[in-house]
Structure formats: C-alpha cells, structure tokens
Design a protein around this motif. Structure first.
Motif, PDB file in Angstrom:
ATOM      1  N   SER A 132       0.857  -1.176   0.000  1.00 43.52           N
ATOM      2  CA  SER A 132       0.000   0.000   0.000  1.00 43.52           C
ATOM      3  C   SER A 132       0.902   1.238   0.000  1.00 43.52           C
ATOM      4  O   SER A 132       1.758   1.374   0.866  1.00 43.52           O
ATOM      5  N   ILE A 133       0.694   2.102  -0.979  1.00 39.92           N
ATOM      6  CA  ILE A 133       1.465   3.345  -1.063  1.00 39.92           C
ATOM      7  C   ILE A 133       0.554   4.489  -0.633  1.00 39.92           C
ATOM      8  O   ILE A 133      -0.613   4.550  -1.024  1.00 39.92           O
ATOM      9  N   ASP A 134       1.089   5.377   0.182  1.00 38.66           N
ATOM     10  CA  ASP A 134       0.342   6.547   0.649  1.00 38.66           C
ATOM     11  C   ASP A 134      -0.239   7.297  -0.555  1.00 38.66           C
ATOM     12  O   ASP A 134       0.450   7.521  -1.557  1.00 38.66           O
ATOM     13  N   LYS A 135      -1.520   7.673  -0.458  1.00 42.15           N
ATOM     14  CA  LYS A 135      -2.220   8.316  -1.578  1.00 42.15           C
ATOM     15  C   LYS A 135      -1.521   9.599  -2.032  1.00 42.15           C
ATOM     16  O   LYS A 135      -1.384   9.857  -3.230  1.00 42.15           O
ATOM     17  N   GLN A 136      -1.079  10.403  -1.072  1.00 39.91           N
ATOM     18  CA  GLN A 136      -0.401  11.653  -1.414  1.00 39.91           C
ATOM     19  C   GLN A 136       0.928  11.396  -2.123  1.00 39.91           C
ATOM     20  O   GLN A 136       1.301  12.110  -3.053  1.00 39.91           O
ATOM     21  N   GLN A 137       1.629  10.332  -1.703  1.00 38.94           N
ATOM     22  CA  GLN A 137       2.891   9.984  -2.356  1.00 38.94           C
ATOM     23  C   GLN A 137       2.639   9.513  -3.787  1.00 38.94           C
ATOM     24  O   GLN A 137       3.413   9.838  -4.693  1.00 38.94           O
ATOM     25  N   VAL A 138       1.567   8.752  -3.983  1.00 35.74           N
ATOM     26  CA  VAL A 138       1.213   8.293  -5.335  1.00 35.74           C
ATOM     27  C   VAL A 138       0.935   9.491  -6.233  1.00 35.74           C
ATOM     28  O   VAL A 138       1.405   9.558  -7.373  1.00 35.74           O
ATOM     29  N   GLU A 139       0.184  10.464  -5.706  1.00 39.29           N
ATOM     30  CA  GLU A 139      -0.136  11.665  -6.491  1.00 39.29           C
ATOM     31  C   GLU A 139       1.129  12.450  -6.842  1.00 39.29           C
ATOM     32  O   GLU A 139       1.283  12.928  -7.972  1.00 39.29           O
ATOM     33  N   SER A 140       2.025  12.578  -5.875  1.00 41.80           N
ATOM     34  CA  SER A 140       3.282  13.296  -6.117  1.00 41.80           C
ATOM     35  C   SER A 140       4.128  12.594  -7.171  1.00 41.80           C
ATOM     36  O   SER A 140       4.664  13.235  -8.090  1.00 41.80           O
ATOM     37  N   LEU A 141       4.259  11.273  -7.034  1.00 42.04           N
ATOM     38  CA  LEU A 141       5.041  10.499  -8.008  1.00 42.04           C
ATOM     39  C   LEU A 141       4.445  10.608  -9.399  1.00 42.04           C
ATOM     40  O   LEU A 141       5.165  10.829 -10.381  1.00 42.04           O
ATOM     41  N   THR A 142       3.123  10.467  -9.497  1.00 42.28           N
ATOM     42  CA  THR A 142       2.453  10.529 -10.799  1.00 42.28           C
ATOM     43  C   THR A 142       2.627  11.901 -11.433  1.00 42.28           C
ATOM     44  O   THR A 142       2.903  12.021 -12.629  1.00 42.28           O
ATOM     45  N   GLN A 143       2.490  12.940 -10.629  1.00 41.21           N
ATOM     46  CA  GLN A 143       2.667  14.313 -11.121  1.00 41.21           C
ATOM     47  C   GLN A 143       4.099  14.531 -11.618  1.00 41.21           C
ATOM     48  O   GLN A 143       4.312  15.104 -12.691  1.00 41.21           O
ATOM     49  N   ASN A 144       5.073  14.068 -10.840  1.00 39.81           N
ATOM     50  CA  ASN A 144       6.485  14.203 -11.229  1.00 39.81           C
ATOM     51  C   ASN A 144       6.776  13.464 -12.526  1.00 39.81           C
ATOM     52  O   ASN A 144       7.424  14.004 -13.428  1.00 39.81           O
ATOM     53  N   VAL A 145       6.312  12.221 -12.592  1.00 41.55           N
ATOM     54  CA  VAL A 145       6.569  11.392 -13.776  1.00 41.55           C
ATOM     55  C   VAL A 145       5.950  12.031 -15.019  1.00 41.55           C
ATOM     56  O   VAL A 145       6.599  12.145 -16.065  1.00 41.55           O
ATOM     57  N   ASP A 189      18.468   8.394 -12.254  1.00 42.69           N
ATOM     58  CA  ASP A 189      18.873   7.922 -10.924  1.00 42.69           C
ATOM     59  C   ASP A 189      17.725   7.997  -9.922  1.00 42.69           C
ATOM     60  O   ASP A 189      17.505   7.073  -9.134  1.00 42.69           O
ATOM     61  N   ALA A 190      16.982   9.114  -9.944  1.00 37.58           N
ATOM     62  CA  ALA A 190      15.859   9.285  -9.009  1.00 37.58           C
ATOM     63  C   ALA A 190      14.761   8.271  -9.291  1.00 37.58           C
ATOM     64  O   ALA A 190      14.177   7.693  -8.359  1.00 37.58           O
ATOM     65  N   VAL A 191      14.500   8.027 -10.560  1.00 36.94           N
ATOM     66  CA  VAL A 191      13.454   7.058 -10.934  1.00 36.94           C
ATOM     67  C   VAL A 191      13.870   5.645 -10.533  1.00 36.94           C
ATOM     68  O   VAL A 191      13.057   4.884  -9.986  1.00 36.94           O
ATOM     69  N   TYR A 192      15.135   5.295 -10.789  1.00 36.71           N
ATOM     70  CA  TYR A 192      15.622   3.965 -10.389  1.00 36.71           C
ATOM     71  C   TYR A 192      15.543   3.798  -8.874  1.00 36.71           C
ATOM     72  O   TYR A 192      15.208   2.714  -8.371  1.00 36.71           O
ATOM     73  N   TYR A 216       7.681   4.476   3.846  1.00 38.33           N
ATOM     74  CA  TYR A 216       7.145   5.832   3.664  1.00 38.33           C
ATOM     75  C   TYR A 216       8.288   6.855   3.655  1.00 38.33           C
ATOM     76  O   TYR A 216       8.347   7.727   2.787  1.00 38.33           O
ATOM     77  N   HIS A 217       9.194   6.721   4.615  1.00 35.42           N
ATOM     78  CA  HIS A 217      10.316   7.665   4.743  1.00 35.42           C
ATOM     79  C   HIS A 217      11.245   7.587   3.525  1.00 35.42           C
ATOM     80  O   HIS A 217      11.637   8.624   2.965  1.00 35.42           O
ATOM     81  N   ASP A 218      11.595   6.368   3.105  1.00 34.75           N
ATOM     82  CA  ASP A 218      12.502   6.190   1.957  1.00 34.75           C
ATOM     83  C   ASP A 218      11.877   6.729   0.673  1.00 34.75           C
ATOM     84  O   ASP A 218      12.557   7.381  -0.137  1.00 34.75           O
ATOM     85  N   LEU A 219      10.583   6.443   0.475  1.00 30.85           N
ATOM     86  CA  LEU A 219       9.910   6.910  -0.732  1.00 30.85           C
ATOM     87  C   LEU A 219       9.778   8.431  -0.728  1.00 30.85           C
ATOM     88  O   LEU A 219       9.918   9.070  -1.771  1.00 30.85           O
ATOM     89  N   GLN A 220       9.568   9.000   0.450  1.00 34.49           N
ATOM     90  CA  GLN A 220       9.454  10.452   0.563  1.00 34.49           C
ATOM     91  C   GLN A 220      10.761  11.141   0.187  1.00 34.49           C
ATOM     92  O   GLN A 220      10.752  12.196  -0.458  1.00 34.49           O
ATOM     93  N   GLN A 221      11.879  10.534   0.567  1.00 30.95           N
ATOM     94  CA  GLN A 221      13.189  11.098   0.190  1.00 30.95           C
ATOM     95  C   GLN A 221      13.363  11.141  -1.324  1.00 30.95           C
ATOM     96  O   GLN A 221      13.860  12.123  -1.881  1.00 30.95           O
ATOM     97  N   VAL A 222      12.937  10.053  -1.981  1.00 29.89           N
ATOM     98  CA  VAL A 222      13.036   9.996  -3.442  1.00 29.89           C
ATOM     99  C   VAL A 222      12.121  11.048  -4.077  1.00 29.89           C
ATOM    100  O   VAL A 222      12.507  11.728  -5.033  1.00 29.89           O
ATOM    101  N   ILE A 223      10.916  11.189  -3.529  1.00 30.83           N
ATOM    102  CA  ILE A 223       9.964  12.182  -4.057  1.00 30.83           C
ATOM    103  C   ILE A 223      10.529  13.592  -3.923  1.00 30.83           C
ATOM    104  O   ILE A 223      10.405  14.410  -4.829  1.00 30.83           O
TER     105      ILE A 223
END
Length: 201
Positions: A26-39, A68-71, A116-123
């Motif tokens: 399960s990925i945090d909804k806000q993180q999914v939105e941020s990732l999708t927007q960035n991509v 690198d960020a995407v990987y 959550y913390h690791d994914l947030q750093q990448v975002i």
C-alpha cells in the motif's frame, strides 16, 4: 533515452499497484499523487528537452539525475514488495505463538514507516529535479519569445512584387522628368486614374 524509459517503467509499476485487486503493498495516496505528477511532468519535459551533452556518448547531467531518481523510486517500491511478501510468510509461520505474532506485526509497522520515509526522500529529490526542469523550460520559452520578436523576416526575389504602370509609359517618363528635372519652383503633379491601372507582378 534512459531517463524517459525509466519514467515509463515507474509509471507502469505505480499503475499496476494502484489497479491491482489485492496489491502487494500500500502506497500513501499523497505519495502516489506526487510520483504521478512528477513522472507526467518529466515525461512532457523530456519530449521537448534538447540535451546539453556535448558528445552523444556522454550522458546529460539532468537526464542522468532523472534516471537515478526514478531507479531509486523503483528500488524502494520493489524492495517493499519483497519485504511484505517475506513478512506475510513469516507471520503465517509464527501464528502459533501470540508473542511471535505480535513481534511480526510490530515489524510490519516498522517496515511501513521505513518505506514511507525512503519513498518520501526519493519524491523530494524528484521535486528538486522538477523545479530545475521548470526553470530550464521557462528559460527556453523566454529565449524563443525573444528570438521570434527580433527575427528579421527574410524576403526572396520570388516573393517581392514589382509594381509597374501598364500602358502609360510616356506619362510615366514625363512624371519622372518633372520629379527629377531639378526645377526651382514648386510644382503640383496630379496623378489620377481608374483603379487597376497599376499591375503587380
């Protein structure tokens, strides 16, 4: 282009997780939105981006950072999937003991927090890249606008029309003689005629 391919791959991973009937994580909804927007933004940016790399064999620094960020995002998500699958099998194996089950569940919570913390750093890294890309896109747009306003329209001999008076050669010579004759007194030279006596060719 490695960066663009990596963005497509990450988008597919996110879509598969989001549309799966029973997703492995399960990925945090806000993180999914941020990732999708960035991509989405970075894909559109790379479509119009002219690489600053001098050599074809040399990677563009910005494209390299994007890749690198995407990987890193893919690694965080895929590692979480592996940990969750492993943890579920561990919980099933330890269900006989309540204490062991409690420890396993606590471990799941810790894993979720780390994820959550690791994914947030990448975002956040992707946000910085997106900001830089926005500045580059804005500068390029301004450059194009300035270039277009200062551009001098080129005229070729085929597009320049020569205006000639048809059927009044003698009158034309007389008018030219009066204009260039060098007389000291001021003269009024009326030029009248019907429409269509001047021909463009």
């Amino acid at each position: 282009m490695a960066a663009y391919g990596a963005l497509v791959s990450l988008r597919q991973i996110i879509d598969r997780i989001e549309n799966h009937p029973s997703p492995p994580i399960s990925i945090d909804k806000q993180q999914v939105e941020s990732l999708t927007q960035n991509v989405t933004f970075l894909q559109d940016f790379l479509d119009a981006y002219i690489s600053r790399a001098v050599d074809d064999h040399e990677a563009d620094p910005l494209e390299h950072r994007i890749a690198d960020a995407v990987y890193a995002a893919e690694d965080v998500i895929e590692s979480q999937i592996v940990l969750q699958i492993h943890n579920r099998s561990t919980i099933v194996g330890k269900i006989s003991s309540f204490i062991n089950l409690f420890r396993a569940l606590c471990n799941c919570v810790t894993i979720e927090e780390d994820f959550y913390h690791d994914l947030q750093q990448v975002i956040e890294e992707m946000n910085l890249i997106m900001k830089e890309a926005m500045e580059i896109a804005a500068a390029a747009q301004l450059h194009r606008k300035v270039s277009s306003t200062h551009a001098v329209p080129s005229t070729s001999s085929s597009t320049v029309k020569e205006i000639v008076m048809v059927g009044f050669d003698e009158v034309l010579l007389e008018v030219l003689d009066k204009l260039t004759g060098g007389q000291l007194s001021r003269q009024i030279i009326p030029i009248m005629g019907m429409g269509g006596i001047v021909n463009q060719r």
